[in-house]
Design an enzyme around this catalytic site. Structure first.
Site, mmCIF file in Angstrom:
data_model
loop_
_atom_site.group_PDB
_atom_site.id
_atom_site.type_symbol
_atom_site.label_atom_id
_atom_site.label_comp_id
_atom_site.label_asym_id
_atom_site.label_seq_id
_atom_site.Cartn_x
_atom_site.Cartn_y
_atom_site.Cartn_z
ATOM 1 N N GLU A 13 22.757 -5.714 -12.374
ATOM 2 C CA GLU A 13 24.110 -5.464 -13.266
ATOM 3 C C GLU A 13 24.597 -6.946 -13.631
ATOM 4 O OE1 GLU A 13 26.941 -1.961 -11.850
ATOM 5 O OE2 GLU A 13 26.261 -3.422 -10.472
ATOM 6 N N LYS A 54 22.817 -3.613 -8.042
ATOM 7 C CA LYS A 54 23.701 -5.011 -8.227
ATOM 8 C C LYS A 54 23.139 -6.241 -8.783
ATOM 9 C CE LYS A 54 27.288 -3.444 -6.508
ATOM 10 N NZ LYS A 54 27.035 -2.268 -7.508
ATOM 11 N N TRP A 100 35.208 -1.424 -26.125
ATOM 12 C CA TRP A 100 33.531 -1.819 -25.525
ATOM 13 C C TRP A 100 32.920 -0.731 -26.699
ATOM 14 C CZ3 TRP A 100 29.888 1.889 -23.803
ATOM 15 C CH2 TRP A 100 28.909 1.167 -23.245
ATOM 16 N N ARG A 160 38.136 -3.313 -17.231
ATOM 17 C CA ARG A 160 37.571 -2.176 -17.643
ATOM 18 C C ARG A 160 36.009 -2.382 -18.561
ATOM 19 N NH1 ARG A 160 41.075 2.399 -17.585
ATOM 20 N NH2 ARG A 160 39.928 3.398 -19.238
ATOM 21 N N GLU A 209 20.831 0.545 -4.415
ATOM 22 C CA GLU A 209 21.997 -0.175 -4.535
ATOM 23 C C GLU A 209 21.761 -1.565 -4.787
ATOM 24 O OE1 GLU A 209 26.237 -1.389 -4.774
ATOM 25 O OE2 GLU A 209 24.775 0.284 -5.634
ATOM 26 N N CYS A 224 37.031 1.238 -22.714
ATOM 27 C CA CYS A 224 38.160 0.444 -23.672
ATOM 28 C C CYS A 224 39.488 0.756 -22.968
ATOM 29 C CB CYS A 224 38.111 1.225 -24.868
ATOM 30 S SG CYS A 224 36.632 1.376 -25.700
ATOM 31 N N HIS A 251 2.313 4.383 -3.810
ATOM 32 C CA HIS A 251 2.220 5.274 -5.004
ATOM 33 C C HIS A 251 2.666 4.568 -6.369
ATOM 34 C CE1 HIS A 251 1.328 8.390 -2.167
ATOM 35 N NE2 HIS A 251 2.242 7.923 -1.383
ATOM 36 N N LYS A 296 33.906 -1.087 -16.722
ATOM 37 C CA LYS A 296 34.499 -0.836 -14.831
ATOM 38 C C LYS A 296 34.680 0.941 -14.868
ATOM 39 C CE LYS A 296 35.588 -1.130 -10.772
ATOM 40 N NZ LYS A 296 34.425 -1.729 -9.714
ATOM 41 N N ASN A 324 40.364 5.393 -27.295
ATOM 42 C CA ASN A 324 39.377 5.322 -26.142
ATOM 43 C C ASN A 324 38.613 6.749 -26.387
ATOM 44 O OD1 ASN A 324 40.419 3.060 -25.429
ATOM 45 N ND2 ASN A 324 41.269 3.883 -23.366
ATOM 46 N N GLY A 325 37.048 6.560 -25.977
ATOM 47 C CA GLY A 325 36.383 7.784 -26.125
ATOM 48 C C GLY A 325 35.597 7.843 -27.375
#
Length: 606
Positions: free
Chosen positions: A485, A482, A75, A27, A478, A2, A501, A601, A99-100
């Site tokens: 996401e 990506k 958020w 963010r 990675e 947020c 495996h 973010k 925020n939090g």
């Protein structure tokens, strides 16, 4: 996550608040709102779900007057993203943005319900507004009401309060979530990020853990967690808000991918001079370090995984690597002579910051890799190494990742040289390899058109596997991260040797398998894994250099060809095709590239 902004200004606050919130869009958020106090001292607010344009449209039809105000991009954590749950929250004469997470909000709700207070939302934040209003109704001043409210809160928060009838007062508080105060000429500002305040002031005071502040147009009076007046340094922060532009690119992510040769070059130029490493790590002597403990989240964690290969191979230093959200809860013991290393683009990642605080006093030294030199993680480290990526707006990290890797590579070579595992000539040779990176990355960007053609086909898949061996295994992780996401395609990364495996059960003609395989000492083994995939009808996308592609033989479905590169720098170079594949697949799918759903973010809650 947020974003918070507050203004005690000399001009109408609403347009200033909205513009500041736009600079915090990176963010991540799913609703937004502002509250102002007009010339008659009346508190009003407007809120909207979705993008900030929805709030802007609402303000056109329902304007808010006033030169004092607070704003927020939310958020969602507690409660769905609805107008009722959007911030600012209001209870009587009190408006608040937060925020939090308030961890004891259920207990507080029950306590207040027993006193007859009613709730209108599903959020934890409403308890803060109700508590403050409850104390105001008992006759406490705004200052005393906030102080009493803070004493009852458990959890992580950045808070900014506004009070009906007082257009020259904001009260801000910080515990576990960043908050900064901006100083202007007869104006004052509050922001969760200095970027939000960049056009208004470059004079910033960062609140420290547990601080709270009474802000008026004449200045800020800051108190620590014990209620004592605190003297916090005001700093001049160089932030050019015009840099937060797309510069002709369709998306910030495209711009940030394209910037990588330049920013990686900046890292090399800053930390290498001739045949010597100039990276200063004051107080850290690698000859007296027996072990590294690297802690990070998400993409930064994968940078740490690559660094593990480098430190162990070149410097012969054992490395533990942990996901920050798990690290402190298993109460990890530290062996003597352990260097704690914490990686965070924002420098405010809640789990990483909590892990750092757990490690302080247990590890011999605390070193951090950060992109924001004034961040909490930087300030609480013994040594902070700036990765020099510049402002990264897109939620999916690109240039920060490659800058983290480049800093880690330099650091690993420094450790190897200090510990006697690289002589001067060997060090010089590896530094020369690093200097090839900007040019090779520029060359890698030329595969953009070829990548788009492959991505158009990947966009039809429901599942994608990524494989890599050795230091390319973290790049497989990675690449998968990506893709999931920003395209929302389910993707998983595996070490190639793990294929038999379990993951090979997923291989069929509908599941593309992306293989990250430069021509290195493990290439022949990787080819064997590719053959196992192709024998089962799997479609292999080979990301490699031309020599390796020739040796891979027939049967490969698609190939992306990169220039040959020394093994040291291959993980940094191969980040480029991983990013481009994800980017173009997301474009083909029509998803929101820069602000993918459900993601933020800067993750400032655990």
């Amino acid at each position: 996550m947020c974003g918070i902004v507050g203004v005690l200004g000399n001009h109408e606050a609403a347009p200033i608040l909205v513009e500041a919130l736009k600079r915090l869009e990176y963010r991540g958020y799913d609703s937004a709102g502002i509250a102002t106090i007009n010339d008659a001292g009346q508190l009003g607010r407007r809120r909207a779900v979705g993008k900030l344009v929805n709030l802007s449209d609402k303000l056109v039809h329902e304007p808010l007057a006033g030169k004092s105000g607070i704003g927020h991009t939310r958020w969602a954590t507690h409660g769905a993203p609805t107008t009722d749950n959007a911030h600012p929250h209001r209870a009587g004469s009190v408006a608040v943005v937060h925020n939090g997470i308030i961890e004891n909000f259920r207990e507080l709700r029950e306590e207040m319900a027993n006193e007859g207070l009613e709730f209108e939302t599903e959020t934890d934040t409403e308890t803060v507004a109700l508590l403050a209003q409850h104390f105001v109704a008992q006759g406490k001043s705004p200052k005393d009401a906030v102080e009493a409210t803070l004493a009852k809160l458990d959890g992580a928060f950045a808070l900014c309060f506004l009070f009906d009838g007082d257009d020259d007062l904001m009260i801000a508080a910080r515990k576990g979530s960043p908050l900064a105060i901006g100083h202007g000429e007869g104006e004052m500002f509050v922001g969760s990020d200095a970027i939000a305040l960049a056009p208004m002031t470059d004079k910033i005071t960062y609140l420290e853990e547990g601080d709270w502040a009474i802000v008026t147009r004449s200045g800020a009076e800051i108190f620590d967690s014990a209620g004592r007046r605190a003297n916090r340094q005001m700093k001049h922060v160089k932030l050019d808000a015009t840099r937060i532009e797309k510069d002709g690119y369709k998306h910030y992510m495209a711009k940030e991918i394209a910037q990588q040769p330049s920013v990686v070059g900046d890292v090399i130029e800053t930390y290498i001079s001739g045949d010597k490493i100039t990276m200063e790590l004051e107080g850290i002597d690698f000859t007296k370090v027996d072990r590294l403990s690297i802690v990070a989240c998400g993409t930064a964690y994968y940078a740490g995984l690559v660094a593990k290969y480098w430190f162990e191979h070149y410097a012969r230093l054992p490395v533990d690597i942990d996901v920050a959200s798990e690290f402190r809860y298993r109460e990890a013991p530290f062996a003597p002579k352990t260097l704690g290393v914490f990686v965070s683009q924002s420098g405010e990642t809640a789990d990483t910051l909590a892990a750092l605080r757990y490690s302080t006093g247990k590890a011999d030294k605390i070193l951090s890799l950060i992109n924001v030199p004034e961040s909490s993680i930087a300030r609480e480290s013994d040594v902070a190494v700036e990765i020099l990526a510049g402002i990264e707006v897109s939620v999916a990290s690109t240039k920060a990742f490659t800058c983290q890797l480049t800093c880690f590579a330099i650091m690993a070579l420094k450790a190897a040289h200090e510990r006697g595992h690289l002589d001067d000539a060997e060090l010089a040779a590896h530094l020369a390899e690093l200097r090839q990176l900007p040019g090779l990355m520029s060359h890698a960007l030329t595969i953009d058109t070829a990548t788009k053609a492959i991505a158009d086909k990947l966009a039809e898949a429901r599942d994608v596997l990524f494989l890599g061996r050795g230091q390319m295994f973290p790049l497989a992780l990675e690449g998968a991260l990506k893709l999931k996401e920003i395209s929302y395609i389910h993707a998983e990364g595996y070490a190639s040797g793990e294929l038999k495996h379990g993951p090979i059960a997923l291989v069929d003609k509908f599941t593309p398998v992306v293989v990250m395989a430069p021509h290195d000492g493990l290439f022949d083994k990787t080819v064997s894994n590719m053959q196992e995939v192709m024998a089962r009808g799997g479609r292999v996308v080979l990301v490699s250099d031309s020599r390796a592609a020739d040796e891979a033989g027939d049967g490969v479905w698609q190939t992306l060809s990169l220039p040959e590169a020394p093994e040291l720098i291959q993980p940094i170079l191969y980040a480029v095709p991983a990013q481009l594949l994800a980017y173009h697949t997301a474009i083909a799918k029509g998803t929101d590239v820069d602000q993918p759903r459900n993601l933020a973010k800067s993750v400032t809650v655990e």
